[in-house]
Design a protein around this motif. Structure first.
Motif, PDB file in Angstrom:
ATOM      1  N   MET A   8       0.839  -1.114   0.014  1.00 26.59           N
ATOM      2  CA  MET A   8       0.095  -0.154   0.098  1.00 26.59           C
ATOM      3  C   MET A   8       0.817   1.132   0.040  1.00 26.59           C
ATOM      4  SD  MET A   8      -2.900  -0.935  -0.428  1.00 26.59           S
ATOM      5  CE  MET A   8      -3.769   0.886  -0.289  1.00 26.59           C
ATOM      6  N   ARG A   9       2.131   1.055   0.612  1.00 27.60           N
ATOM      7  CA  ARG A   9       2.965   2.146   0.503  1.00 27.60           C
ATOM      8  C   ARG A   9       3.204   2.782  -0.849  1.00 27.60           C
ATOM      9  NH1 ARG A   9       4.866  -0.079   5.431  1.00 27.60           N
ATOM     10  NH2 ARG A   9       6.556  -1.228   4.243  1.00 27.60           N
ATOM     11  N   PHE A 111       1.258 -10.651 -14.203  1.00 31.19           N
ATOM     12  CA  PHE A 111       2.726 -11.113 -14.465  1.00 31.19           C
ATOM     13  C   PHE A 111       3.721 -10.222 -13.413  1.00 31.19           C
ATOM     14  CE2 PHE A 111       0.180 -12.022 -18.392  1.00 31.19           C
ATOM     15  CZ  PHE A 111       1.130 -12.962 -18.540  1.00 31.19           C
ATOM     16  N   GLY A 112       3.187  -9.252 -12.631  1.00 26.70           N
ATOM     17  CA  GLY A 112       4.115  -8.812 -11.798  1.00 26.70           C
ATOM     18  C   GLY A 112       4.261  -9.317 -10.458  1.00 26.70           C
ATOM     19  N   GLU A 113       5.459  -9.355 -10.063  1.00 29.47           N
ATOM     20  CA  GLU A 113       5.834  -9.961  -8.759  1.00 29.47           C
ATOM     21  C   GLU A 113       7.427  -9.575  -8.347  1.00 29.47           C
ATOM     22  OE1 GLU A 113       5.696 -14.071  -8.169  1.00 29.47           O
ATOM     23  OE2 GLU A 113       6.233 -14.453 -10.087  1.00 29.47           O
ATOM     24  N   GLN A 114       7.752  -9.627  -7.278  1.00 25.42           N
ATOM     25  CA  GLN A 114       9.113  -9.210  -6.970  1.00 25.42           C
ATOM     26  C   GLN A 114      10.296 -10.183  -7.690  1.00 25.42           C
ATOM     27  OE1 GLN A 114      10.045  -9.503  -2.726  1.00 25.42           O
ATOM     28  NE2 GLN A 114      10.496  -7.160  -2.761  1.00 25.42           N
ATOM     29  N   GLY A 115      11.081  -9.213  -8.300  1.00 31.48           N
ATOM     30  CA  GLY A 115      11.811 -10.092  -9.341  1.00 31.48           C
ATOM     31  C   GLY A 115      11.991  -9.678 -10.942  1.00 31.48           C
ATOM     32  N   ARG A 133       4.437  -1.110  -9.560  1.00 36.36           N
ATOM     33  CA  ARG A 133       4.877  -1.184  -7.914  1.00 36.36           C
ATOM     34  C   ARG A 133       4.310  -1.948  -7.093  1.00 36.36           C
ATOM     35  NH1 ARG A 133       9.481   2.224  -8.047  1.00 36.36           N
ATOM     36  NH2 ARG A 133       9.572   3.809  -9.563  1.00 36.36           N
ATOM     37  N   PHE A 134       3.224  -1.618  -7.042  1.00 34.26           N
ATOM     38  CA  PHE A 134       2.095  -2.563  -6.196  1.00 34.26           C
ATOM     39  C   PHE A 134       2.129  -3.819  -6.310  1.00 34.26           C
ATOM     40  CE2 PHE A 134      -2.422  -3.785  -5.349  1.00 34.26           C
ATOM     41  CZ  PHE A 134      -2.484  -3.224  -4.163  1.00 34.26           C
TER      42      PHE A 134
END
Ligand SMILES: Cc1ncc(COP(=O)(O)O)c(C=O)c1O
Length: 393
Positions: A8-9, A111-115, A133-134
């Protein structure tokens, strides 16, 4: 005490809504405000479309519809894509959603995740970077060049692809620049993408029918080599002046459709039924209202580009589509946010600082010309008086 998720940040926002709220607050105090900040047509939804929505309610369409949309609407979308591009799309791959934004949200979450890395246009629609980013992914900006009519350079895009790249977002005609990517640039991009089969493409074509000088929209749907990894984002908001109806669609590759549909079921179940029937009327009804609206935008474009280009410290490229123009204001010597605030608070003209659309938007201001010619002329006069008082560099 309340422990929100860390993501959320990093959630951003769309400054246009904040500027709109401030403009409305100033207007409520009795100030005369001309709003050239907002990204929606200043035309009402055409009457035959409104009537179809009304009729749907009177006919008792009050319940859930299939999660992916009513079959007649999905068939109408497929027929419309064929009318516009001569491209066959199965209605089974059309997912009707509440607005253009939802396809973007789903594609990025999928498709978005860390890495992972996701490429997006900069300056671009601010929600791309915010949701990337979220999702935990790393946003990788693709620079757009004023000197190239705010197109990207295909080699520059391809150079930014890494083994971590999962998704590439393209938007033409574009918000906030009005830029249109030339066909040759798309050809070169798609050719290069053949070397990167892991990269999914999200093509945001929501302004695809708002083009000038007789230009024909080039849809990425027309490139067979990427069709099995292309997500098309489109909708009714801009073309049919339907921003408040919340109606959009995605065309998804077969392998992804079921996942997108599952996100829809988890998120909103279905789009409100009356809006869907209105959407059928929009796609199957007379096209004159769209033509008239685009003709009006074309006239205003001539006027606003010439007028902005003539302002001290401004340099204004000619946009090829959408209803935005993105003048370079570095010659005013003023920082863009300061200029945006000054124009709103002192001159009574709402615009959006280019930095609201990403770091490469620094030095530019976005103007929407979805406003009457009289309002635009008055706004330009107010801006002239304001910038003439600035100490020019
Ligand atoms: C490039 C772009 N994509 C998508 C959208 C979202 O459209 P909608 O209002 O249908 O969600 C907008 C709206 O401004 C936009 O400019």
């Amino acid at each position: 005490m309340l422990q929100m998720a860390g993501r959320m940040r990093v959630l951003g926002t769309e400054t246009a809504f904040e500027v709109l709220a401030r403009a409305n607050a100033l207007a409520a105090e009795g100030r005369s405000i001309i709003n050239l900040g907002i990204g929606q047509p200043d035309f009402p939804t055409p009457e035959h479309i409104v009537e179809a929505g009304r009729k749907a309610l009177a006919d008792g369409h009050h319940g859930y519809t299939p999660a992916n949309g009513v079959p007649q609407l999905r068939a109408a979308v497929a027929a419309d894509l064929f009318r516009r591009h001569r491209i066959e799309v199965s209605p089974n791959l059309v997912l009707v959603v509440p607005g253009g934004k939802v396809t973007m949200f789903f594609a990025i979450l999928m498709f978005g995740e860390q890495g992972a890395e996701i490429l997006y246009p900069n300056p671009g629609f601010p929600i791309y970077e915010s949701v990337i980013r979220f999702s935990g992914a790393t946003p990788v900006p693709i620079p757009l060049h004023e000197s190239a009519g705010f197109s990207f350079n295909a080699e520059e895009v391809l150079d930014r692809i890494s083994p971590r790249t999962r998704l590439l977002i393209i938007n033409s005609p574009a918000n906030p620049t009005g830029g249109v990517v030339p066909r040759q640039e798309l050809d070169r991009l798609v050719l290069g993408l053949e070397r990167h089969p892991q990269v999914v493409v999200l093509s945001d074509e929501i302004y695809g029918e708002i083009l000038y000088d007789g230009a024909v929209h080039v849809s990425l749907l027309g490139y067979p080599s990427i069709r099995d990894r292309l997500i098309l984002l489109d909708g009714w908001s801009k073309t049919y002046a339907m921003t408040g109806w919340r109606l959009g669609y995605g065309v998804w590759p077969k392998a992804l459709f079921g996942h997108a549909e599952r996100l829809a079921i988890n998120c909103h179940s279905c789009v409100n039924a009356a809006a869907q029937f209105a959407g059928i009327a929009a796609l199957t009804g007379p096209r004159d209202p769209v033509r008239r609206m685009v003709a009006a935008f074309a006239e205003r474009r001539e006027m606003i580009v010439a007028a902005l280009d003539g302002l001290p410290g401004f340099r204004c490229a000619r946009p090829g589509g959408a209803f935005y123009t993105f003048p370079n204001i570095t010659g005013t010597g003023c920082e863009v946010r300061t200029l945006q605030a000054g124009l709103l608070e002192k001159a009574g003209v709402a615009t959006i600082a280019g930095t609201s659309f990403g770091e490469y938007g620094d030095g530019y201001l976005r103007f929407s010309y979805a406003a009457s010619s009289e309002a635009i002329a008055e706004a330009i006069e107010r801006i002239r008086q304001f910038v003439e008082k600035l100490p020019l560099k």
